[in-house]
Design a protein around this motif. Sequence first.
Motif, short mmCIF file in Angstrom:
data_model
loop_
_atom_site.label_atom_id
_atom_site.label_comp_id
_atom_site.label_asym_id
_atom_site.label_seq_id
_atom_site.Cartn_x
_atom_site.Cartn_y
_atom_site.Cartn_z
N TRP A 136 1.75 -0.52 4.24
CA TRP A 136 2.95 -0.71 3.41
C TRP A 136 2.83 -1.95 2.53
O TRP A 136 3.10 -1.90 1.32
N VAL A 137 2.41 -3.06 3.14
CA VAL A 137 2.25 -4.31 2.38
C VAL A 137 1.19 -4.14 1.30
O VAL A 137 1.38 -4.55 0.15
N TRP A 138 0.09 -3.50 1.67
CA TRP A 138 -1.01 -3.34 0.72
C TRP A 138 -0.60 -2.44 -0.45
O TRP A 138 -0.97 -2.69 -1.60
N THR A 139 0.18 -1.41 -0.15
CA THR A 139 0.66 -0.53 -1.21
C THR A 139 1.56 -1.28 -2.18
O THR A 139 1.52 -1.07 -3.40
N GLU A 140 2.40 -2.17 -1.63
CA GLU A 140 3.28 -2.96 -2.49
C GLU A 140 2.48 -3.90 -3.39
O GLU A 140 2.88 -4.20 -4.51
N ILE A 141 1.32 -4.35 -2.90
CA ILE A 141 0.51 -5.31 -3.66
C ILE A 141 -0.31 -4.62 -4.75
O ILE A 141 -0.31 -5.04 -5.91
N GLY A 143 -0.33 -1.15 -5.48
CA GLY A 143 0.18 0.09 -6.03
C GLY A 143 -0.23 1.28 -5.19
O GLY A 143 -1.28 1.27 -4.53
N GLU A 144 0.58 2.32 -5.24
CA GLU A 144 0.35 3.48 -4.37
C GLU A 144 -0.98 4.15 -4.63
O GLU A 144 -1.68 4.53 -3.70
#
Length: 273
Positions: A136-141, A143-144
């Motif tokens: 989740w954190v990595w996706t926020e950083i 992008g999906e």
Amino acid sequence: MTAPDPGDAVPSEGSSSETSSDSPGVAGAPRSASLPPPRWGFGAFLLVEFVLLASAALIGAILSRSSGPGEDVSVRNVLIGTIMPTLIAASTALVITKVRGNGPLADLNLSWRWDDVKLGLKLGMVGLVLTSVGAWVWTEIVGERNARSAISALVEDKPMSVQAAVVMFLYLWLLGPICEEVIYRGLLWSATERLEWRKEKWGRIAAFALSTAVFAVSHLEPLRTSLLLLISVPIGLARLITGRLLGSIVAHQMNNFLPAVAILLTALGIAEA
């Protein structure tokens, strides 16, 4: 008479020369002087890694020639393109331990213990939490789209047949972790532990650190390497704590379960990638 080195080999079950208990928290496996030291090391791991990359490249090239543009992912592509390179590499590792060592059970510290299974399940649950939060954190950083794994990208917008999706799910959940653990927490870990300073506690720490780093980098997904490092820590801890391979296999399988379910639903077109 000089006493044999207790770190040279691992006995079969029931040996009278055991030096460690079966319970988690006791690093190392039972040892015996009856088995000679294996005649393989880092060279064996490098060979297996080469086999993994070469077979993936060769099989990928063959599949790209035989598949037409825009063709849906098929059972054949799932079985051959995704599963076979890792399976070939892991099989090569097992053959090496058999031909130049005492076999995978002894050389890779692979044995069945319920305590290892229980610890693997617990650390696998920790891994699931880390995977979920980290993803989740990595996706926020990033992008999906950039946060997707290679397999997620493979199945996105390409609904599979039920058979292909089930095969993919079983590979990601059960077979893939076994193959990867044999290569990284098995072959690479054992080669690192058998260095000259293997009798010191730093030998196990070095094996943990090196196998964790190489495991993450070997996926060849630069944007996800830091996330893979985080995910692999609980898996490596299972091997570090027990000194055996079974715990890390179970932890890896447990960690992969929910991502495998998500990819199964995506492949079937039930959920979005």
